[in-house]
Design a protein around this motif. Sequence first.
Motif, PDB file in Angstrom:
ATOM      1  N   LEU A 263       4.389 -34.466 -28.725  1.00 25.00           N
ATOM      2  CA  LEU A 263       4.585 -34.474 -27.278  1.00 25.00           C
ATOM      3  C   LEU A 263       3.651 -33.500 -26.563  1.00 25.00           C
ATOM      4  O   LEU A 263       3.268 -33.717 -25.417  1.00 25.00           O
ATOM      5  CB  LEU A 263       6.040 -34.133 -26.947  1.00 25.00           C
ATOM      6  CG  LEU A 263       6.493 -34.292 -25.503  1.00 25.00           C
ATOM      7  CD1 LEU A 263       6.317 -35.733 -25.033  1.00 25.00           C
ATOM      8  CD2 LEU A 263       7.948 -33.862 -25.354  1.00 25.00           C
ATOM      9  N   GLY A 264       3.275 -32.419 -27.247  1.00 25.26           N
ATOM     10  CA  GLY A 264       2.476 -31.386 -26.602  1.00 25.26           C
ATOM     11  C   GLY A 264       1.100 -31.840 -26.162  1.00 25.26           C
ATOM     12  O   GLY A 264       0.632 -31.496 -25.070  1.00 25.26           O
ATOM     13  N   THR A 265       0.419 -32.633 -26.978  1.00 26.34           N
ATOM     14  CA  THR A 265      -0.954 -33.036 -26.662  1.00 26.34           C
ATOM     15  C   THR A 265      -1.034 -33.931 -25.422  1.00 26.34           C
ATOM     16  O   THR A 265      -1.812 -33.659 -24.508  1.00 26.34           O
ATOM     17  CB  THR A 265      -1.595 -33.733 -27.867  1.00 26.34           C
ATOM     18  OG1 THR A 265      -1.558 -32.848 -28.994  1.00 26.34           O
ATOM     19  CG2 THR A 265      -3.045 -34.090 -27.578  1.00 26.34           C
ATOM     20  N   PRO A 266      -0.252 -35.012 -25.335  1.00 26.82           N
ATOM     21  CA  PRO A 266      -0.326 -35.816 -24.101  1.00 26.82           C
ATOM     22  C   PRO A 266       0.192 -35.072 -22.873  1.00 26.82           C
ATOM     23  O   PRO A 266      -0.291 -35.313 -21.763  1.00 26.82           O
ATOM     24  CB  PRO A 266       0.528 -37.047 -24.424  1.00 26.82           C
ATOM     25  CG  PRO A 266       1.387 -36.652 -25.564  1.00 26.82           C
ATOM     26  CD  PRO A 266       0.611 -35.649 -26.348  1.00 26.82           C
ATOM     27  N   ARG A 294       1.550 -42.281 -23.332  1.00 28.98           N
ATOM     28  CA  ARG A 294       1.675 -41.761 -24.698  1.00 28.98           C
ATOM     29  C   ARG A 294       2.901 -40.850 -24.820  1.00 28.98           C
ATOM     30  O   ARG A 294       3.563 -40.832 -25.857  1.00 28.98           O
ATOM     31  CB  ARG A 294       0.397 -41.038 -25.104  1.00 28.98           C
ATOM     32  CG  ARG A 294      -0.774 -42.005 -25.297  1.00 28.98           C
ATOM     33  CD  ARG A 294      -1.983 -41.310 -25.876  1.00 28.98           C
ATOM     34  NE  ARG A 294      -3.098 -42.222 -26.032  1.00 28.98           N
ATOM     35  CZ  ARG A 294      -3.291 -43.042 -27.060  1.00 28.98           C
ATOM     36  NH1 ARG A 294      -2.390 -43.066 -28.032  1.00 28.98           N
ATOM     37  NH2 ARG A 294      -4.344 -43.821 -27.125  1.00 28.98           N
ATOM     38  N   MET A 295       3.186 -40.095 -23.759  1.00 28.41           N
ATOM     39  CA  MET A 295       4.405 -39.289 -23.779  1.00 28.41           C
ATOM     40  C   MET A 295       5.635 -40.181 -23.896  1.00 28.41           C
ATOM     41  O   MET A 295       6.555 -39.906 -24.682  1.00 28.41           O
ATOM     42  CB  MET A 295       4.494 -38.448 -22.503  1.00 28.41           C
ATOM     43  CG  MET A 295       3.535 -37.277 -22.437  1.00 28.41           C
ATOM     44  SD  MET A 295       3.714 -36.343 -20.893  1.00 28.41           S
ATOM     45  CE  MET A 295       5.360 -35.645 -21.109  1.00 28.41           C
ATOM     46  N   ARG A 296       5.659 -41.254 -23.120  1.00 26.90           N
ATOM     47  CA  ARG A 296       6.803 -42.165 -23.178  1.00 26.90           C
ATOM     48  C   ARG A 296       6.893 -42.838 -24.541  1.00 26.90           C
ATOM     49  O   ARG A 296       8.001 -43.092 -25.046  1.00 26.90           O
ATOM     50  CB  ARG A 296       6.682 -43.213 -22.066  1.00 26.90           C
ATOM     51  CG  ARG A 296       6.802 -42.622 -20.660  1.00 26.90           C
ATOM     52  CD  ARG A 296       6.743 -43.703 -19.597  1.00 26.90           C
ATOM     53  NE  ARG A 296       7.908 -44.582 -19.693  1.00 26.90           N
ATOM     54  CZ  ARG A 296       8.021 -45.728 -19.034  1.00 26.90           C
ATOM     55  NH1 ARG A 296       7.033 -46.149 -18.244  1.00 26.90           N
ATOM     56  NH2 ARG A 296       9.104 -46.466 -19.151  1.00 26.90           N
ATOM     57  N   SER A 297       5.756 -43.107 -25.150  1.00 27.65           N
ATOM     58  CA  SER A 297       5.754 -43.692 -26.491  1.00 27.65           C
ATOM     59  C   SER A 297       6.347 -42.713 -27.506  1.00 27.65           C
ATOM     60  O   SER A 297       7.120 -43.113 -28.384  1.00 27.65           O
ATOM     61  CB  SER A 297       4.324 -44.067 -26.893  1.00 27.65           C
ATOM     62  OG  SER A 297       4.287 -44.603 -28.199  1.00 27.65           O
ATOM     63  N   VAL A 298       5.998 -41.443 -27.375  1.00 25.20           N
ATOM     64  CA  VAL A 298       6.560 -40.418 -28.265  1.00 25.20           C
ATOM     65  C   VAL A 298       8.074 -40.344 -28.088  1.00 25.20           C
ATOM     66  O   VAL A 298       8.832 -40.317 -29.068  1.00 25.20           O
ATOM     67  CB  VAL A 298       5.914 -39.046 -27.986  1.00 25.20           C
ATOM     68  CG1 VAL A 298       6.669 -37.935 -28.719  1.00 25.20           C
ATOM     69  CG2 VAL A 298       4.447 -39.042 -28.413  1.00 25.20           C
ATOM     70  N   LEU A 460       2.290 -46.274 -30.857  1.00 25.55           N
ATOM     71  CA  LEU A 460       3.107 -45.779 -31.965  1.00 25.55           C
ATOM     72  C   LEU A 460       2.248 -45.562 -33.202  1.00 25.55           C
ATOM     73  O   LEU A 460       2.408 -44.565 -33.924  1.00 25.55           O
ATOM     74  CB  LEU A 460       4.237 -46.765 -32.256  1.00 25.55           C
ATOM     75  CG  LEU A 460       5.199 -46.391 -33.392  1.00 25.55           C
ATOM     76  CD1 LEU A 460       5.862 -45.052 -33.130  1.00 25.55           C
ATOM     77  CD2 LEU A 460       6.263 -47.483 -33.566  1.00 25.55           C
ATOM     78  N   LEU A 461       1.311 -46.459 -33.438  1.00 31.74           N
ATOM     79  CA  LEU A 461       0.418 -46.308 -34.585  1.00 31.74           C
ATOM     80  C   LEU A 461      -0.478 -45.086 -34.422  1.00 31.74           C
ATOM     81  O   LEU A 461      -0.778 -44.388 -35.398  1.00 31.74           O
ATOM     82  CB  LEU A 461      -0.421 -47.575 -34.758  1.00 31.74           C
ATOM     83  CG  LEU A 461      -1.284 -47.646 -36.027  1.00 31.74           C
ATOM     84  CD1 LEU A 461      -0.441 -47.457 -37.270  1.00 31.74           C
ATOM     85  CD2 LEU A 461      -2.018 -48.986 -36.091  1.00 31.74           C
ATOM     86  N   ASP A 462      -0.912 -44.804 -33.187  1.00 31.19           N
ATOM     87  CA  ASP A 462      -1.721 -43.610 -32.943  1.00 31.19           C
ATOM     88  C   ASP A 462      -0.968 -42.335 -33.307  1.00 31.19           C
ATOM     89  O   ASP A 462      -1.557 -41.363 -33.782  1.00 31.19           O
ATOM     90  CB  ASP A 462      -2.150 -43.545 -31.475  1.00 31.19           C
ATOM     91  CG  ASP A 462      -3.280 -44.504 -31.157  1.00 31.19           C
ATOM     92  OD1 ASP A 462      -3.890 -45.031 -32.098  1.00 31.19           O
ATOM     93  OD2 ASP A 462      -3.539 -44.750 -29.960  1.00 31.19           O
ATOM     94  N   ILE A 463       0.358 -42.334 -33.072  1.00 28.80           N
ATOM     95  CA  ILE A 463       1.172 -41.179 -33.435  1.00 28.80           C
ATOM     96  C   ILE A 463       1.245 -41.028 -34.949  1.00 28.80           C
ATOM     97  O   ILE A 463       1.088 -39.926 -35.495  1.00 28.80           O
ATOM     98  CB  ILE A 463       2.597 -41.327 -32.870  1.00 28.80           C
ATOM     99  CG1 ILE A 463       2.580 -41.346 -31.349  1.00 28.80           C
ATOM    100  CG2 ILE A 463       3.510 -40.199 -33.376  1.00 28.80           C
ATOM    101  CD1 ILE A 463       3.926 -41.732 -30.733  1.00 28.80           C
ATOM    102  N   ALA A 464       1.475 -42.131 -35.634  1.00 27.79           N
ATOM    103  CA  ALA A 464       1.814 -42.079 -37.060  1.00 27.79           C
ATOM    104  C   ALA A 464       0.628 -42.203 -38.006  1.00 27.79           C
ATOM    105  O   ALA A 464       0.739 -41.857 -39.193  1.00 27.79           O
ATOM    106  CB  ALA A 464       2.808 -43.204 -37.373  1.00 27.79           C
ATOM    107  N   LEU A 465      -0.513 -42.685 -37.519  1.00 23.98           N
ATOM    108  CA  LEU A 465      -1.620 -43.045 -38.400  1.00 23.98           C
ATOM    109  C   LEU A 465      -2.038 -41.946 -39.382  1.00 23.98           C
ATOM    110  O   LEU A 465      -2.302 -42.243 -40.556  1.00 23.98           O
ATOM    111  CB  LEU A 465      -2.827 -43.477 -37.560  1.00 23.98           C
ATOM    112  CG  LEU A 465      -3.985 -44.111 -38.335  1.00 23.98           C
ATOM    113  CD1 LEU A 465      -3.523 -45.368 -39.061  1.00 23.98           C
ATOM    114  CD2 LEU A 465      -5.138 -44.445 -37.392  1.00 23.98           C
TER     115      LEU A 465
END
Length: 548
Positions: A263-266, A294-298, A460-465
């Motif tokens: 969450l911190g980066t976005p 991206r925050m909402r995705s997290v 979501l894939l960007d978070i987990a990749l």
Amino acid sequence: MLETKQRGRLVRDVKGLGKVAADPGLETTTELELKLAVAPADAARLADHPLLRALAGDRLPQQQRMQARYLDTADGLLARAGMALRLRCEGDQWVQTFKTSSGAALALRSRGEWEQQVPEPKLDWIVLQRTPLARLDEFARLPQTLQPIFAIDFQRRSWQLKFKDGTRAIASLDIGEIVCGNGDTRRTEPISEFELEFESGRPATVWKLARDLCEGLTLLPLSASKGERGSALAGGQTAKPLKTRMPDLDPASDVHAALALALGTPLAALQHNLRQLDFADPEFVHQARVALRRMRSVLRAFDRLIKNRKLKRDLRQLAVPLKALGHTLGAARDADVFLSETLGVIAKQLKSALPETAADVESQIDRIAADATKRQQVAHDAVRAWLAKPAYGRLLLSAERLIFDSAHAQPAEGKPLALQLAKLLARQHQKVQHAAIGLTRQSAAERHRLRIEVKRLRYLLDIALPLFAQDGSEGYLVVLESLQQRLGSLNDTSEAGLQMTKQRAAHVLRSVWAAHERKRLNTNLPRVARQLAALDLTVAPWHEAPPD
């Protein structure tokens, strides 16, 4: 007497508190320090706020003028290394301060700070040898190469606060300016900031005070220190839009630590792009909107993973204002895209299809452009109004609080993080395929829903990749990115037709555009179908997740 401290703002950087360590022989302490930018119009109201008066009791605020010189090499060696060195006059006493930064662009972040009183405005190099400054290869040459780069001059008003539960903190209001250069080269930047420094007790009590103050005042978390802002001013740096680059999650992390990091980066990118917002460059709005998405995705992903009730409640509460801000930024972005990109495509298509009525077409295009410009102004004004609301400060503060609490929560037990995210990815992949059913017969709204599900899978894939081995799965990413772009282009075409209808463009023009849209759909929908099939057959990155 030498007074040396290492101060941490307790976000653990979000990548790790205390990355830069002091000399083992020096005293090390940790502090919670929350810095907030104050709207100049609110500074006087804040100084007289009843909450501060009540918590200070009969202890009168202390007032002091602070003047400091910041030193660096001509090419900004210390600034590039995330360091700052200053000599500050506090009353009749000079203080030498060396600081390091962990690099996290949030109001809460780790930093090292080493202070010492000095008899005159000269550096004590014996003390500086015991700080991370001495690790620079150029350290031996610094006495000859350091020079004043900029100065700060401000009035500080401080309150000693004591809460009912015994918590103690110091509140400081700084009003002044940063100055660099002289004469025609003189440049300034105002200082208007409020700081809450936790001393003892419960940090949650200080957080609550910050939120209570945000109820009626515009207070925004301030990530850049005075030193960082001064270095940027002295270097003549022009603010640029900041892209969100998701961090690499540690497979060994629990979901609480991972939430704080993800969450911190976005959040940092959102704050930067809206703080530096310049509507003349549409990329600021675009990158702010991407960061918010991206925050909402997290939040959407970790809502399924977090079991801690308080964190889950705070996460869901944060999602509400983020969605509202997202609608406002979305309207501004749509207006920008229509004027800067879509309108040109419309003009080209209409002039090509109706060459015999070029003058009438040009007149219609001008009218559409004028209406679109008005809509853009309204959308931009709505963004400005949002950023001036106390609600915006509360949103940012709530996000930073969630990061803080997540980073310091007890480690969560459960399955490996990679396995948990792999299950979410597989579920989202199925949502994409389900949303694609009946693709060739779908309405524009249904294709838009498919596009949203594809975007959610991509984010979501960007978070987990980073948690997965990517050997053999690159094709999945390529297909997913291409699918998102193609659906986005079709959506832009459809939106353009809707805008022409809303603006009551001539029937013949709308007919020409409708024919253009049908042609694009006939050409691209079969390609979308093939990409969806390829996505289903291609090796997905999360297939490399550890076994359950």
